[in-house]
Design an enzyme around this catalytic site. Structure first.
Site, short mmCIF file in Angstrom:
data_model
loop_
_atom_site.label_atom_id
_atom_site.label_comp_id
_atom_site.label_asym_id
_atom_site.label_seq_id
_atom_site.Cartn_x
_atom_site.Cartn_y
_atom_site.Cartn_z
N HIS A 169 0.90 -1.12 -0.11
CA HIS A 169 0.00 0.07 0.41
C HIS A 169 0.82 1.79 -0.16
O HIS A 169 0.92 1.98 -1.02
CB HIS A 169 -1.23 -0.32 0.95
N GLN A 221 3.94 1.10 -1.34
CA GLN A 221 4.67 2.15 -2.33
C GLN A 221 3.81 2.27 -3.68
O GLN A 221 4.34 2.62 -4.99
CB GLN A 221 5.08 0.17 -3.52
N HIS A 240 0.93 4.28 -2.74
CA HIS A 240 0.56 5.85 -2.27
C HIS A 240 1.58 6.32 -3.43
O HIS A 240 1.78 7.82 -3.63
CB HIS A 240 1.03 5.77 -1.38
#
Length: 105
Positions: A77, A79, A81
């Site tokens: 998650h 990465q 973003h």
């Protein structure tokens, strides 16, 4: 997962999200012909990406030193973003430039 890794992951999420938000605000400002605000928001997005990359570098350095990071949904998650923040910022730069061209005509 140790605290330092968790801080790096949260840095990716936080700063990647900030970059995306600033990029969207840059587009909105350009749409309203407020190009100085658009440029400020693009600069803020860039600064957030630098901070996110610093968090990522911490994780990569640990890995290079033989300390593997456990891959969890939170890691993936984070990465996501970062990559979304990068993509939005890159596209926002182009869209702001297009609005500038349109405004001159």
């Amino acid at each position: 997962m140790d605290d330092k890794t968790m801080q790096a992951i949260m840095g990716l999420i936080m700063y990647g999200g900030d970059a995306k938000s600033n990029a969207v605000e840059a587009i909105q400002a350009a749409k309203a012909s407020d190009f100085s605000m658009a440029d400020e928001k693009l600069e803020a997005a860039k600064e957030s990406l630098v901070k996110a990359h610093q968090s990522q570098t911490e994780m990569l350095t640990k890995e290079a030193q033989g300390e593997s990071t456990e891959i969890t949904l939170l890691t993936v998650h984070s990465q996501d973003h970062l990559m979304t923040g990068i993509a939005f910022t890159d596209l926002a730069k182009e869209i702001v430039d297009l609005y500038k061209v349109i405004d001159k005509k």
